[in-house]
Design a protein around this motif. Sequence first.
Motif, PDB file in Angstrom:
ATOM      1  N   GLN A  22       0.416  -0.960  -9.566  1.00 24.66           N
ATOM      2  CA  GLN A  22      -0.435  -2.134  -9.363  1.00 24.66           C
ATOM      3  C   GLN A  22      -1.624  -1.760  -8.479  1.00 24.66           C
ATOM      4  N   GLU A  69      -0.023   0.934  -6.119  1.00 27.87           N
ATOM      5  CA  GLU A  69       1.340   0.963  -5.598  1.00 27.87           C
ATOM      6  C   GLU A  69       2.292   1.248  -6.757  1.00 27.87           C
ATOM      7  N   ALA A 129       9.093   0.551  -9.198  1.00 27.23           N
ATOM      8  CA  ALA A 129      10.132   1.053 -10.089  1.00 27.23           C
ATOM      9  C   ALA A 129      10.437   0.064 -11.218  1.00 27.23           C
ATOM     10  N   SER A 151      14.344  -5.634 -13.219  1.00 27.86           N
ATOM     11  CA  SER A 151      13.535  -5.638 -11.996  1.00 27.86           C
ATOM     12  C   SER A 151      14.145  -4.762 -10.908  1.00 27.86           C
ATOM     13  N   ILE A 197      17.437  -1.656  -6.985  1.00 28.26           N
ATOM     14  CA  ILE A 197      17.249  -0.908  -5.718  1.00 28.26           C
ATOM     15  C   ILE A 197      18.405  -1.243  -4.781  1.00 28.26           C
ATOM     16  N   LEU A 221      12.091   9.047  -8.564  1.00 29.05           N
ATOM     17  CA  LEU A 221      10.861   8.242  -8.681  1.00 29.05           C
ATOM     18  C   LEU A 221       9.687   8.893  -7.966  1.00 29.05           C
ATOM     19  N   PHE A 224       3.935   4.313  -2.158  1.00 32.08           N
ATOM     20  CA  PHE A 224       5.304   4.476  -2.662  1.00 32.08           C
ATOM     21  C   PHE A 224       6.250   3.772  -1.696  1.00 32.08           C
ATOM     22  N   ASN A 225       7.183   2.998  -2.246  1.00 31.63           N
ATOM     23  CA  ASN A 225       8.116   2.248  -1.384  1.00 31.63           C
ATOM     24  C   ASN A 225       9.291   3.120  -0.956  1.00 31.63           C
ATOM     25  N   LEU A 226       9.581   3.107   0.321  1.00 27.28           N
ATOM     26  CA  LEU A 226      10.742   3.857   0.819  1.00 27.28           C
ATOM     27  C   LEU A 226      11.812   2.868   1.272  1.00 27.28           C
ATOM     28  N   SER A 227      13.042   3.142   0.888  1.00 24.14           N
ATOM     29  CA  SER A 227      14.149   2.290   1.329  1.00 24.14           C
ATOM     30  C   SER A 227      14.384   2.509   2.825  1.00 24.14           C
ATOM     31  N   GLU A 264       5.395   2.846   1.993  1.00 26.17           N
ATOM     32  CA  GLU A 264       5.560   1.447   2.411  1.00 26.17           C
ATOM     33  C   GLU A 264       7.001   1.231   2.865  1.00 26.17           C
ATOM     34  N   GLY A 294       0.209 -10.376  -3.451  1.00 23.29           N
ATOM     35  CA  GLY A 294       0.501 -11.625  -4.152  1.00 23.29           C
ATOM     36  C   GLY A 294      -0.699 -12.545  -4.267  1.00 23.29           C
ATOM     37  N   VAL A 295      -1.898 -11.974  -4.384  1.00 23.96           N
ATOM     38  CA  VAL A 295      -3.095 -12.809  -4.557  1.00 23.96           C
ATOM     39  C   VAL A 295      -3.098 -13.269  -6.013  1.00 23.96           C
ATOM     40  N   GLU A 296      -2.937 -14.564  -6.206  1.00 22.25           N
ATOM     41  CA  GLU A 296      -2.793 -15.052  -7.587  1.00 22.25           C
ATOM     42  C   GLU A 296      -3.977 -15.859  -8.082  1.00 22.25           C
ATOM     43  N   TYR A 352      -1.641 -10.583  -8.973  1.00 21.64           N
ATOM     44  CA  TYR A 352      -1.842 -10.901 -10.385  1.00 21.64           C
ATOM     45  C   TYR A 352      -3.270 -11.336 -10.684  1.00 21.64           C
ATOM     46  N   PRO A 397       1.372  -5.303 -12.300  1.00 19.59           N
ATOM     47  CA  PRO A 397       1.712  -3.875 -12.358  1.00 19.59           C
ATOM     48  C   PRO A 397       1.597  -3.396 -13.806  1.00 19.59           C
TER      49      PRO A 397
HETATM   50  P1  C2E Z   1       7.057  -5.133  -2.971  1.00 20.13           P
HETATM   51  O1  C2E Z   1       6.926  -3.742  -2.425  1.00 20.13           O
HETATM   52  O2  C2E Z   1       6.659  -6.248  -2.081  1.00 20.13           O
HETATM   53  O3  C2E Z   1       6.220  -5.128  -4.318  1.00 20.13           O
HETATM   54  C1  C2E Z   1       5.420  -6.176  -4.730  1.00 20.13           C
HETATM   55  C2  C2E Z   1       6.145  -7.035  -5.735  1.00 20.13           C
HETATM   56  O4  C2E Z   1       5.376  -8.207  -5.960  1.00 20.13           O
HETATM   57  C3  C2E Z   1       6.293  -6.364  -7.086  1.00 20.13           C
HETATM   58  O5  C2E Z   1       7.498  -6.827  -7.657  1.00 20.13           O
HETATM   59  C4  C2E Z   1       5.112  -6.932  -7.863  1.00 20.13           C
HETATM   60  O6  C2E Z   1       5.310  -6.925  -9.243  1.00 20.13           O
HETATM   61  C5  C2E Z   1       5.055  -8.336  -7.320  1.00 20.13           C
HETATM   62  N1  C2E Z   1       3.718  -8.920  -7.389  1.00 20.13           N
HETATM   63  C6  C2E Z   1       2.548  -8.278  -7.348  1.00 20.13           C
HETATM   64  N2  C2E Z   1       1.529  -9.154  -7.397  1.00 20.13           N
HETATM   65  C7  C2E Z   1       2.069 -10.369  -7.457  1.00 20.13           C
HETATM   66  C8  C2E Z   1       1.512 -11.701  -7.522  1.00 20.13           C
HETATM   67  O7  C2E Z   1       0.296 -11.923  -7.526  1.00 20.13           O
HETATM   68  N3  C2E Z   1       2.402 -12.735  -7.557  1.00 20.13           N
HETATM   69  C9  C2E Z   1       3.746 -12.527  -7.556  1.00 20.13           C
HETATM   70  N4  C2E Z   1       4.541 -13.607  -7.624  1.00 20.13           N
HETATM   71  N5  C2E Z   1       4.299 -11.286  -7.486  1.00 20.13           N
HETATM   72  C10 C2E Z   1       3.471 -10.239  -7.428  1.00 20.13           C
HETATM   73  P2  C2E Z   1       8.541  -5.813  -8.230  1.00 20.13           P
HETATM   74  O8  C2E Z   1       7.844  -4.714  -8.937  1.00 20.13           O
HETATM   75  O9  C2E Z   1       9.553  -6.620  -8.939  1.00 20.13           O
HETATM   76  O10 C2E Z   1       9.173  -5.152  -6.948  1.00 20.13           O
HETATM   77  C11 C2E Z   1      10.006  -5.877  -6.110  1.00 20.13           C
HETATM   78  C12 C2E Z   1      10.383  -5.079  -4.894  1.00 20.13           C
HETATM   79  O11 C2E Z   1      11.252  -3.982  -5.217  1.00 20.13           O
HETATM   80  C13 C2E Z   1       9.202  -4.425  -4.208  1.00 20.13           C
HETATM   81  O12 C2E Z   1       8.562  -5.390  -3.455  1.00 20.13           O
HETATM   82  C14 C2E Z   1       9.873  -3.342  -3.402  1.00 20.13           C
HETATM   83  O13 C2E Z   1      10.385  -3.870  -2.184  1.00 20.13           O
HETATM   84  C15 C2E Z   1      11.044  -2.958  -4.279  1.00 20.13           C
HETATM   85  N6  C2E Z   1      10.722  -1.702  -4.980  1.00 20.13           N
HETATM   86  C16 C2E Z   1       9.979  -1.537  -6.091  1.00 20.13           C
HETATM   87  N7  C2E Z   1       9.899  -0.230  -6.426  1.00 20.13           N
HETATM   88  C17 C2E Z   1      10.610   0.449  -5.491  1.00 20.13           C
HETATM   89  C18 C2E Z   1      10.895   1.845  -5.271  1.00 20.13           C
HETATM   90  O14 C2E Z   1      10.458   2.734  -5.996  1.00 20.13           O
HETATM   91  N8  C2E Z   1      11.679   2.140  -4.185  1.00 20.13           N
HETATM   92  C19 C2E Z   1      12.154   1.197  -3.319  1.00 20.13           C
HETATM   93  N9  C2E Z   1      12.915   1.593  -2.288  1.00 20.13           N
HETATM   94  N10 C2E Z   1      11.880  -0.106  -3.499  1.00 20.13           N
HETATM   95  C20 C2E Z   1      11.122  -0.485  -4.565  1.00 20.13           C
END
Ligand code: C2E
Length: 407
Positions: free
Chosen positions: A165, A179, A182, A193, A198, A214, A236-239, A269, A357-359, A378, A383
């Motif tokens: 994204q 960003e 996954a 999702s 995760i 990843l 890149f998101n880190l757990s 992140e 989350g800027v929509e 969005y 993404p």
């Molecule tokens: P996050 O890091 O806060 O990622 C942003 C999430 O918000 C993403 O959901 C994205 O699709 C969503 N998003 C982006 N823009 C908007 C918007 O305008 N409105 C809304 N409602 N949502 C928006 P996603 O991809 O489902 O990821 C969810 C969470 O999963 C992530 O939150 C992150 O915490 C985790 N995650 C994703 N990929 C990885 C990864 O590779 N490793 C780890 N450890 N965590 C991950």
Amino acid sequence: MKSVISELSVLVTDDSLTQRQYAKALCQELGVQSLFDAANGVDALDVLGANSVDVVLIDLEMPIMDGVELIRSIAQKKLNSSVIILSAKDPILIASVGTMAEADGLHVLGTFQKPLLPDALECSLLRFIQDTKVAAEPKKSPDTEVTALELSQALANNELTLAFQPKLTVHGLLLRGVEALARWRHPTKGMISPVVFIELAERHGMIDALTHFLLEEAFKYKRTWQQYGLRFHLAFNLSPLSLADSDMVDWLCKMAEKYGIAPAEITFEVTENALLGELASAIRTLARLRLKGFHIAIDDYGTGFANAQQLSRVPATELKIDRSLVHRAAARPQQRTILASTIDLAKNLNLTTVAEGVETAEDFKILHDLGVDLVQGYYFSKPLFADDLLNWVKNDLSQLRRQQEQK
Ligand code: C2E
Ligand code: CA
Ligand code: CA
């Protein structure tokens, strides 16, 4: 699907007859034809049980069953999900009830101090229409049932992949970075999702394997983009669990070297809540990553309980403000205040600010006015898989800039 305000049905709940009449008159002026009213929570539940209602206006102070209890019952009974919360009390209280309602799963269209103004009501009702349209789009369900075994097979079968994204500068909409998020392409259950898997990986000791896979994927993409001459940053998101792993830093450095990637072009992140547990070991890992030249972002800021002092101790370079603070700040004065003070805090700590989350154009305008550095959401792009990202950079980005210039 309802496409205009006149097709909505609205329930006004208020113990004061004058206030009920006033709110109903405002609804009628906006064209609402199907109107109900109730003088307390119990009556409101009866109306909701017997009629199909789209939006409920809820006054917080009422006898018999107050607004807070009513919100709870609506959520529990799954009667209706869209509410507008009103009160004569102070804005902090109203906003916190709004947060509570959202946590209960309700769709909060607005939280307002009385008197309710016509513009505020109109915006909220239009939002209902807009959001029900968006909600009709196919979505990844967070309740998908998957097992740890399936996840480990998915890793082996290459079913995990990444979407990206864009993160853009507020001024000029320049592509600052992407960003990596996954995705699991499940052969029968569709796209799953990361919210689902995760956590599953964290609970079943698979998060390291997942992160390793990843991260290499992400670095491979970055290397390819570099070969095309595209040098945007990669986040890149880190757990939180990875922060406790003392070998992680060395491994990340090794990978950056292997794929020819400059640490200064990578941001890791980590969520605000990751800093609440083992703070010492988290800070050690983050400090080492910083020393190697990587950037660090505090993710989801505003959802947890980290305070300014904890924040100042983390060697971060960026603060990502959670979408719960960002989205719809225009309709919520209290939220706007928190947003403004968060941005000030980040600036005082020398952190780059990113709003997630800027929509909507409204969201973007507020962020622009409050001086945020970067935006993601969005409104600019969902993404995207790597191929679509390149097309977006080529085609959609310049169109977005032209649109913005015309505003
Ligand atoms: P996050 O890091 O806060 O990622 C942003 C999430 O918000 C993403 O959901 C994205 O699709 C969503 N998003 C982006 N823009 C908007 C918007 O305008 N409105 C809304 N409602 N949502 C928006 P996603 O991809 O489902 O990821 C969810 C969470 O999963 C992530 O939150 C992150 O915490 C985790 N995650 C994703 N990929 C990885 C990864 O590779 N490793 C780890 N450890 N965590 C991950
Ligand atoms: Ca993130
Ligand atoms: Ca986030």
